[in-house]
Scaffold this active site. Structure first.
Site, short mmCIF file in Angstrom:
data_model
loop_
_atom_site.label_atom_id
_atom_site.label_comp_id
_atom_site.label_asym_id
_atom_site.label_seq_id
_atom_site.Cartn_x
_atom_site.Cartn_y
_atom_site.Cartn_z
N LYS A 196 -90.88 14.69 2.28
CA LYS A 196 -90.98 16.12 2.56
C LYS A 196 -91.94 16.40 3.71
CE LYS A 196 -89.25 18.47 -1.43
NZ LYS A 196 -89.48 19.42 -2.51
N LYS B 30 -78.98 10.99 -0.32
CA LYS B 30 -78.85 11.76 -1.56
C LYS B 30 -78.20 13.12 -1.28
CE LYS B 30 -82.31 14.07 -3.41
NZ LYS B 30 -83.54 14.53 -4.04
N LYS C 292 -79.75 20.07 -1.52
CA LYS C 292 -79.51 21.50 -1.30
C LYS C 292 -79.62 21.87 0.18
CE LYS C 292 -81.53 23.16 -5.62
NZ LYS C 292 -82.66 23.81 -6.26
P1 TYM Z 1 -85.29 19.39 -8.10
O1 TYM Z 1 -85.28 20.86 -8.18
O2 TYM Z 1 -85.35 18.73 -6.79
O3 TYM Z 1 -84.03 18.81 -8.85
C1 TYM Z 1 -83.70 19.22 -10.17
C2 TYM Z 1 -83.11 18.04 -10.94
O4 TYM Z 1 -81.93 17.60 -10.29
C3 TYM Z 1 -82.01 16.20 -10.05
N1 TYM Z 1 -81.31 15.89 -8.79
C4 TYM Z 1 -80.33 15.00 -8.68
N2 TYM Z 1 -79.77 14.17 -9.58
C5 TYM Z 1 -78.76 13.37 -9.13
N3 TYM Z 1 -78.32 13.36 -7.86
C6 TYM Z 1 -78.85 14.17 -6.92
N4 TYM Z 1 -78.39 14.15 -5.69
C7 TYM Z 1 -79.91 15.03 -7.31
N5 TYM Z 1 -80.65 15.96 -6.66
C8 TYM Z 1 -81.51 16.47 -7.58
C9 TYM Z 1 -83.50 15.90 -9.96
O5 TYM Z 1 -83.77 14.56 -10.25
C10 TYM Z 1 -84.04 16.84 -11.01
O6 TYM Z 1 -83.98 16.27 -12.31
N6 TYM Z 1 -89.94 18.20 -9.24
C11 TYM Z 1 -88.69 18.61 -9.83
C12 TYM Z 1 -88.78 19.93 -10.57
C13 TYM Z 1 -89.80 19.93 -11.64
C14 TYM Z 1 -89.72 19.25 -12.88
C15 TYM Z 1 -90.92 19.58 -13.57
C16 TYM Z 1 -88.76 18.45 -13.46
C17 TYM Z 1 -90.98 20.59 -11.59
N7 TYM Z 1 -91.67 20.39 -12.77
C18 TYM Z 1 -91.18 19.08 -14.84
C19 TYM Z 1 -89.02 17.92 -14.74
C20 TYM Z 1 -90.22 18.24 -15.41
C21 TYM Z 1 -87.69 18.80 -8.68
O7 TYM Z 1 -88.04 19.01 -7.58
O8 TYM Z 1 -86.43 18.81 -9.05
#
Ligand code: TYM
Length: 334
Positions: free
Chosen positions: A115, A197, A200
């Site tokens: 990032k 990957k 978004k």
């Molecule tokens: P975020 O918002 O980037 O993504 C949300 C969830 O989606 C999964 N994910 C994917 N899985 C498979 N293939 C992909 N291409 C893909 N892109 C995203 C991510 O692994 C995630 O599970 N830091 C976290 C948000 C967060 C969180 C937490 C999660 C904040 N606090 C506490 C669990 C527990 C995040 O940025 O996810």
């Protein structure tokens, strides 16, 4: 700690609409697990602030994410779906845990490196301490299991390290959480470049399938998906394009790779891509419909938010009070 049911915790950032990666890597597993656990799901809006947001759009996206959780099958009466920023315990515990986290371990986080390379003009301290806020999210609810995609595994590891460090000093304060990573779809790759990957923020319109894409758009994106040389539908390391499509198809239909290979024996990539597009759009259609209904019912969403925010505050404050006492902060005079 005595718990009747084990606790599940997870969340997503409140930016833009969700992708098929978010759905297959996380949300679909949340839905399948939620009967077994007591569940907490956050709309992680504080995390989203690490990247500059347009306020009105951001507010809309966060509410839209809340509705999408429900539309995808989570029940706000049975699990606690709430906004992270509505529960101040998150920011408070994050501060305390910052004082138990080392610069060295944070600088090893690959997401921070990625990032900061992507947002060179805004490498803020929040981006650096992002995993500490995530640890606070999870530890406040004494979570046993955290269903996430592969990309969050490192953040789960640091959460466990911080919790163990804290427990070693102060006794048994935090439950040590385990990641839950699904067998399929844990890392959905871009349709335009299967080495990357699915994300978004991809600039290529054809790279990412969004949960709210309509049927034609979904099918068009799959028809254009980059595949590999050869013509056989077979899962293999040197066929990242087809393997990714098989992951997606398997994730949606529950079919194994062998079953998929058999189903498409003698058929070409074109047939397979169309079948994946159809399976995905069939899966997404009811979610989109339910989402539209929910977004039209503002009073219902408000009620869910209010009730669940209260519950999240209650549960998280119990842990925070314990932490405050353990580290020796002066007690509140009420
Ligand atoms: P975020 O918002 O980037 O993504 C949300 C969830 O989606 C999964 N994910 C994917 N899985 C498979 N293939 C992909 N291409 C893909 N892109 C995203 C991510 O692994 C995630 O599970 N830091 C976290 C948000 C967060 C969180 C937490 C999660 C904040 N606090 C506490 C669990 C527990 C995040 O940025 O996810």
């Amino acid at each position: 700690m005595d718990k009747e049911k084990k606790i599940l915790y997870s969340g997503m950032q409140a930016t833009n609409t969700l992708t098929l990666g978010n759905y297959l890597g996380a949300l679909k597993n949340w839905v399948s697990l939620y009967n077994e656990y007591e569940c907490f799901y956050g709309v992680m809006d504080l995390h989203s602030l690490t990247v500059r947001q347009v306020p009105a759009e951001f507010r809309k996206n966060a509410r839209s994410l809340y509705a999408l959780y429900i539309a995808a099958g989570l029940d706000p009466e049975k699990s606690c779906i709430y906004f992270q920023s509505h529960v101040s315990a998150h920011a408070e515990l994050a501060w305390i845990l910052n004082c138990f986290t080392y610069m060295g371990e944070l600088s090893r986080m690959t997401q921070f490196k990625d990032k900061s390379a992507k947002h060179e003009d805004n490498v803020n301290a929040g981006l650096f301490t992002y995993p500490v806020l995530m640890a606070a999210d999870i530890l406040l609810y004494q979570a046993d299991v955290v269903p996430v995609g592969v990309d969050q595994k490192q953040h789960l590891e640091i959460t466990r390290d911080i919790a163990e460090r804290f427990n070693n000093i102060y006794g048994d304060v935090f439950t040590i959480p385990e990641p839950y990573i699904g067998k399929k779809g844990a890392k959905v790759m871009s349709l335009a470049d299967p080495e990357k990957k699915m994300s978004k923020s991809d600039e290529n319109q054809n790279a990412t399938v969004f949960l709210l894409d309509d049927k034609d758009t979904v099918i068009r994106k799959f028809k254009r998906a980059v595949t590999d040389s050869g013509a056989e539908v077979k899962y293999a390391e040197d066929k990242p394009g087809i393997s990714n499509l098989m992951e997606i198809y398997g994730g949606v239909t529950g079919k194994s790779f062998e079953e998929i290979e058999r189903e498409f024996e003698g058929k070409g990539y074109g047939d397979f891509k169309l079948a994946v597009g159809e399976a995905v759009s069939d899966e997404l259609a009811p979610i989109r419909k339910r989402y539209d209904e929910l977004m039209a019912d503002s009073a219902y969403i408000d009620k869910c938010i209010k009730e669940n925010d209260d519950k999240a505050r209650y549960v998280s404050n119990k842990t925070l009070r314990k932490v405050r006492k353990k580290v020796g902060l002066t007690e509140l005079i009420l």
